[in-house]
Design an enzyme around this catalytic site. Structure first.
Site, PDB file in Angstrom:
ATOM      1  CG  ASP A  13     -21.173 -59.192   9.594  1.00 51.58           C
ATOM      2  OD1 ASP A  13     -22.335 -58.754   9.557  1.00 51.58           O
ATOM      3  OD2 ASP A  13     -20.580 -59.661   8.595  1.00 51.58           O
ATOM      4  CE  LYS A  16     -23.321 -53.044  12.545  1.00 51.71           C
ATOM      5  NZ  LYS A  16     -22.340 -54.049  12.128  1.00 51.71           N
ATOM      6  N   GLY A  40     -27.146 -57.304   8.216  1.00 50.88           N
ATOM      7  CA  GLY A  40     -27.748 -58.481   8.826  1.00 50.88           C
ATOM      8  C   GLY A  40     -27.423 -58.406  10.303  1.00 50.88           C
ATOM      9  CG  HIS A  41     -27.943 -55.360  12.355  1.00 50.95           C
ATOM     10  ND1 HIS A  41     -28.258 -54.049  12.548  1.00 50.95           N
ATOM     11  CD2 HIS A  41     -26.866 -55.363  11.515  1.00 50.95           C
ATOM     12  CE1 HIS A  41     -27.416 -53.287  11.854  1.00 50.95           C
ATOM     13  NE2 HIS A  41     -26.567 -54.065  11.210  1.00 50.95           N
ATOM     14  CD  GLN A 224     -23.955 -51.560   5.856  1.00 54.40           C
ATOM     15  OE1 GLN A 224     -24.358 -50.414   5.924  1.00 54.40           O
ATOM     16  NE2 GLN A 224     -24.793 -52.584   5.771  1.00 54.40           N
TER      17      GLN A 224
HETATM   18  P1  GDP Z   1     -24.023 -57.166  13.313  1.00 52.12           P
HETATM   19  O1  GDP Z   1     -24.197 -57.124  11.846  1.00 52.12           O
HETATM   20  O2  GDP Z   1     -22.958 -56.239  13.803  1.00 52.12           O
HETATM   21  O3  GDP Z   1     -25.317 -56.975  14.075  1.00 52.12           O
HETATM   22  O4  GDP Z   1     -23.506 -58.620  13.649  1.00 52.12           O
HETATM   23  P2  GDP Z   1     -24.101 -60.017  13.056  1.00 52.12           P
HETATM   24  O5  GDP Z   1     -25.372 -60.306  13.744  1.00 52.12           O
HETATM   25  O6  GDP Z   1     -24.077 -60.000  11.574  1.00 52.12           O
HETATM   26  O7  GDP Z   1     -22.962 -61.020  13.465  1.00 52.12           O
HETATM   27  C1  GDP Z   1     -22.621 -61.247  14.797  1.00 52.12           C
HETATM   28  C2  GDP Z   1     -22.846 -62.733  15.099  1.00 52.12           C
HETATM   29  O8  GDP Z   1     -22.225 -63.056  16.332  1.00 52.12           O
HETATM   30  C3  GDP Z   1     -24.306 -63.090  15.275  1.00 52.12           C
HETATM   31  O9  GDP Z   1     -24.481 -64.420  14.881  1.00 52.12           O
HETATM   32  C4  GDP Z   1     -24.511 -62.943  16.774  1.00 52.12           C
HETATM   33  O10 GDP Z   1     -25.595 -63.748  17.264  1.00 52.12           O
HETATM   34  C5  GDP Z   1     -23.209 -63.444  17.306  1.00 52.12           C
HETATM   35  N1  GDP Z   1     -22.724 -62.838  18.547  1.00 52.12           N
HETATM   36  C6  GDP Z   1     -22.852 -61.545  18.967  1.00 52.12           C
HETATM   37  N2  GDP Z   1     -22.164 -61.361  20.121  1.00 52.12           N
HETATM   38  C7  GDP Z   1     -21.593 -62.549  20.427  1.00 52.12           C
HETATM   39  C8  GDP Z   1     -20.720 -62.994  21.478  1.00 52.12           C
HETATM   40  O11 GDP Z   1     -20.309 -62.235  22.353  1.00 52.12           O
HETATM   41  N3  GDP Z   1     -20.308 -64.277  21.421  1.00 52.12           N
HETATM   42  C9  GDP Z   1     -20.693 -65.128  20.435  1.00 52.12           C
HETATM   43  N4  GDP Z   1     -20.231 -66.377  20.474  1.00 52.12           N
HETATM   44  N5  GDP Z   1     -21.509 -64.762  19.439  1.00 52.12           N
HETATM   45  C10 GDP Z   1     -21.933 -63.483  19.430  1.00 52.12           C
HETATM   46  P1  IMO Z   2     -23.804 -55.421   8.960  1.00 53.83           P
HETATM   47  O1  IMO Z   2     -24.711 -54.235   9.226  1.00 53.83           O
HETATM   48  C1  IMO Z   2     -20.423 -57.058   6.763  1.00 53.83           C
HETATM   49  C2  IMO Z   2     -19.799 -55.547   2.687  1.00 53.83           C
HETATM   50  C3  IMO Z   2     -20.016 -56.509   1.557  1.00 53.83           C
HETATM   51  C4  IMO Z   2     -19.026 -55.934   0.549  1.00 53.83           C
HETATM   52  C5  IMO Z   2     -19.156 -54.424   0.761  1.00 53.83           C
HETATM   53  C6  IMO Z   2     -20.116 -53.751  -0.194  1.00 53.83           C
HETATM   54  O2  IMO Z   2     -24.462 -56.733   9.115  1.00 53.83           O
HETATM   55  O3  IMO Z   2     -22.543 -55.274   9.730  1.00 53.83           O
HETATM   56  P2  IMO Z   2     -22.763 -53.698  -0.430  1.00 53.83           P
HETATM   57  O4  IMO Z   2     -23.737 -54.804  -0.599  1.00 53.83           O
HETATM   58  O5  IMO Z   2     -22.983 -52.881   0.795  1.00 53.83           O
HETATM   59  O6  IMO Z   2     -22.609 -52.854  -1.649  1.00 53.83           O
HETATM   60  O7  IMO Z   2     -21.351 -54.449  -0.257  1.00 53.83           O
HETATM   61  O8  IMO Z   2     -19.634 -54.269   2.081  1.00 53.83           O
HETATM   62  N1  IMO Z   2     -20.962 -55.435   3.622  1.00 53.83           N
HETATM   63  C7  IMO Z   2     -20.984 -55.947   4.850  1.00 53.83           C
HETATM   64  N2  IMO Z   2     -20.097 -56.718   5.501  1.00 53.83           N
HETATM   65  N3  IMO Z   2     -21.555 -56.673   7.389  1.00 53.83           N
HETATM   66  C8  IMO Z   2     -22.442 -55.857   6.753  1.00 53.83           C
HETATM   67  O9  IMO Z   2     -23.496 -55.314   7.383  1.00 53.83           O
HETATM   68  C9  IMO Z   2     -22.197 -55.504   5.412  1.00 53.83           C
HETATM   69  N4  IMO Z   2     -22.876 -54.772   4.497  1.00 53.83           N
HETATM   70  C10 IMO Z   2     -22.092 -54.718   3.408  1.00 53.83           C
HETATM   71  O10 IMO Z   2     -19.691 -57.820   1.922  1.00 53.83           O
HETATM   72  O11 IMO Z   2     -17.716 -56.302   0.917  1.00 53.83           O
HETATM   73 MG    MG Z   3     -24.208 -58.393  10.207  1.00 55.60          MG
END
Ligand code: GDP
Ligand code: IMO
Ligand code: MG
Length: 436
Positions: A13, A16, A40-41, A224
């Site tokens: 998270d 990416k 979850g991207h 991840q």
């Molecule tokens: P990922 O799994 O690495 O793609 O990240 P996620 O999408 O799960 O979580 C990142 C969250 O932060 C999402 O809700 C994005 O929309 C948000 N986000 C990404 N970059 C920024 C930033 O620079 N500032 C803020 N405030 N939110 C951001």
């Molecule tokens: P993105 O791509 C954050 C964590 C879960 C748990 C561990 C194992 O959005 O960054 P799993 O379901 O993979 O067997 O769970 O890994 N986890 C993540 N945490 N972002 C993710 O993906 C994750 N995918 C798995 O919360 O701790």
């Molecule tokens: Mg994510």
């Protein structure tokens, strides 16, 4: 031409999805190499927010091919929901997406098992996303898994189910209140989904090899993060795949030298969702504030993310492990108004100072962070687009992040929207603007 990996440097998270969407137009192909719908991207542009789970974050760009490699997992039901979401958003995914027919399939029974095992473990659970990731990768390793290419082959499906049931897994399923699958049920299910997905499936490794021969630039999208890697993360509190840059060649089917440069995405602070050690976690007002201002709730499960200070010990480890050439620092805007700021520069474990994460999760859980304090800033920075416009203390914080991590900063993200980004002049990304 060169290929770039964009990978998570923390516990996932990191943002990416935002960074991949931003950079995708500079590449011919965006390729996912591991993970499944546990990811979850989030991608935000034109006032709309899109959440992706399987599909690469380049999908919103015409002229960019999105591919999912053999090392990833596909849950047909969840993928289908994702595809329907793209159709509603007017994204013509069918002409942009190719999924490897070698990718393993998450069956409904894998999801049931994931949840049943977590329930059995109670307080000792991993806190998985319950998407069936562990059981599906385990089935792959046991060699009774099903790949997409097998879904259309009734005999292969029946044999796989028969082998699974002979292991006794059916008993565990029944205990979880789920009838054990019959070969017939799974064959019907598989045929239905093969019918739906076959037009999107192909030989992704061959496609990437051909593209490489033509010199087309490829972006590899990690899911991840480094500390969730099956071998190098905080085992056993990890996911079941190789999330690090080392996982790319195997996960897509290209030679190791195909990864030319690595961009490590890291938040300006630290988060984690699920169980496991987290030395810089703050369970007080600071953690609460980061969660509120940074909207730190899971994109896949909605769970509140645990929050804390930036961990430079973990960052340095990630930089060396992945060969990160530059950092993309995200969520920098979230730190406005936090003063003073802290960064962990080392750990003390059982009275001893260490500067690398220990192998044992139990030792990591006893690690006390050694903090350095830095001055904060109060002004919002979300509208700034040049490094030199940032407050002096914000630039000093970035300089310190780079120094402690051992690599320069190439991108600073100051908001969720695609536009809210500072590309560092003279940084890594200037190498990658050639593709038109
Ligand atoms: P990922 O799994 O690495 O793609 O990240 P996620 O999408 O799960 O979580 C990142 C969250 O932060 C999402 O809700 C994005 O929309 C948000 N986000 C990404 N970059 C920024 C930033 O620079 N500032 C803020 N405030 N939110 C951001
Ligand atoms: P993105 O791509 C954050 C964590 C879960 C748990 C561990 C194992 O959005 O960054 P799993 O379901 O993979 O067997 O769970 O890994 N986890 C993540 N945490 N972002 C993710 O993906 C994750 N995918 C798995 O919360 O701790
Ligand atoms: Mg994510």
């Amino acid at each position: 031409m060169a290929n770039l990996a964009v990978i998570g440097g923390q516990w996932g998270d990191e943002g990416k999805g935002k960074i991949v969407d931003l950079l995708a137009p500079r590449f011919a192909i965006v390729a996912r190499y591991q993970g499944g719908p546990n990811a979850g991207h989030t991608v935000v542009f034109n006032g709309q927010t899109h959440a992706l789970h399987h599909i690469p974050s380049g999908i919103f760009h015409a002229g960019v091919r999105s591919v999912i490699g053999p090392g990833a997992l596909i849950d047909p039901e969840s993928l289908n929901e994702e595809l329907e979401g793209l159709t509603r958003a007017g994204v013509p995914y069918a002409e942009r997406l190719t999924i490897s027919e070698r990718a393993h399939v998450i069956l409904p029974l894998h999801r049931v098992l994931d949840a049943a095992i977590e329930r059995r473990l109670g307080d000792d659970a991993i806190g998985t996303t319950r998407r069936g990731i562990g059981p599906a990768y385990a089935a792959r390793a046991h060699r009774w898994g099903l790949r997409l290419v097998e879904l259309g082959d009734a005999d292969a499906v029946a044999t796989s189910v028969e082998r699974v049931l002979r292991t006794g897994i059916g008993d565990l399923l029944e205990e979880a209140g789920e009838p054990a699958p019959t070969g017939e049920n799974v064959v019907d299910w598989a045929a239905h989904w093969w019918n739906r997905l076959e037009p999107l499936c192909g030989d992704v490794s061959g496609l990437l090899q051909d593209a490489s021969d033509r010199g087309e630039p490829i972006l590899f999208e990690g899911a991840q993060g480094t500390l969730l890697d099956i071998d190098h993360g905080t085992y056993p509190f990890v996911t079941s795949s190789s999330t690090t840059a080392g996982g790319i060649p195997a996960g897509v089917g290209l030679p190791p030298r195909s990864v030319d440069r690595v961009l490590g995405v890291m938040k300006a602070y630290q988060t984690r969702v699920g169980a496991g050690p987290f030395p810089t976690e703050d369970e007080g007002p600071l953690g609460e504030r980061l969660r509120r201002v940074g909207h730190e709730f899971g994109t896949t499960t909605g769970r509140p993310r645990r929050c804390g200070w930036f961990d430079a010990v973990a960052a340095r480890y990630a930089v060396r492990l992945n060969g990160i050439d530059a950092l993309a620092v995200t969520k920098f805007d979230v730190l406005s108004g936090v003063d003073p700021l802290r960064i962990a520069v080392g750990y003390v474990i059982d009275g001893e100072r260490v500067d690398r994460p220990p192998a044992a999760a139990s030792a990591m859980a006893r690690a006390l962070p050694v903090f350095e304090e830095l001055a904060g800033w109060n002004e919002p920075i979300g509208e700034l687009r040049r490094l030199e416009d940032l407050p002096r203390t914000a630039r000093a914080y970035l300089d310190r992040m780079a120094e402690l991590s051992g690599c320069p900063i190439g991108v600073v993200s100051v908001g969720a929207d695609r536009r809210c980004t500072i590309i560092v002049e003279g940084g890594l990304l200037e190498r990658f603007d050639a593709h038109a």
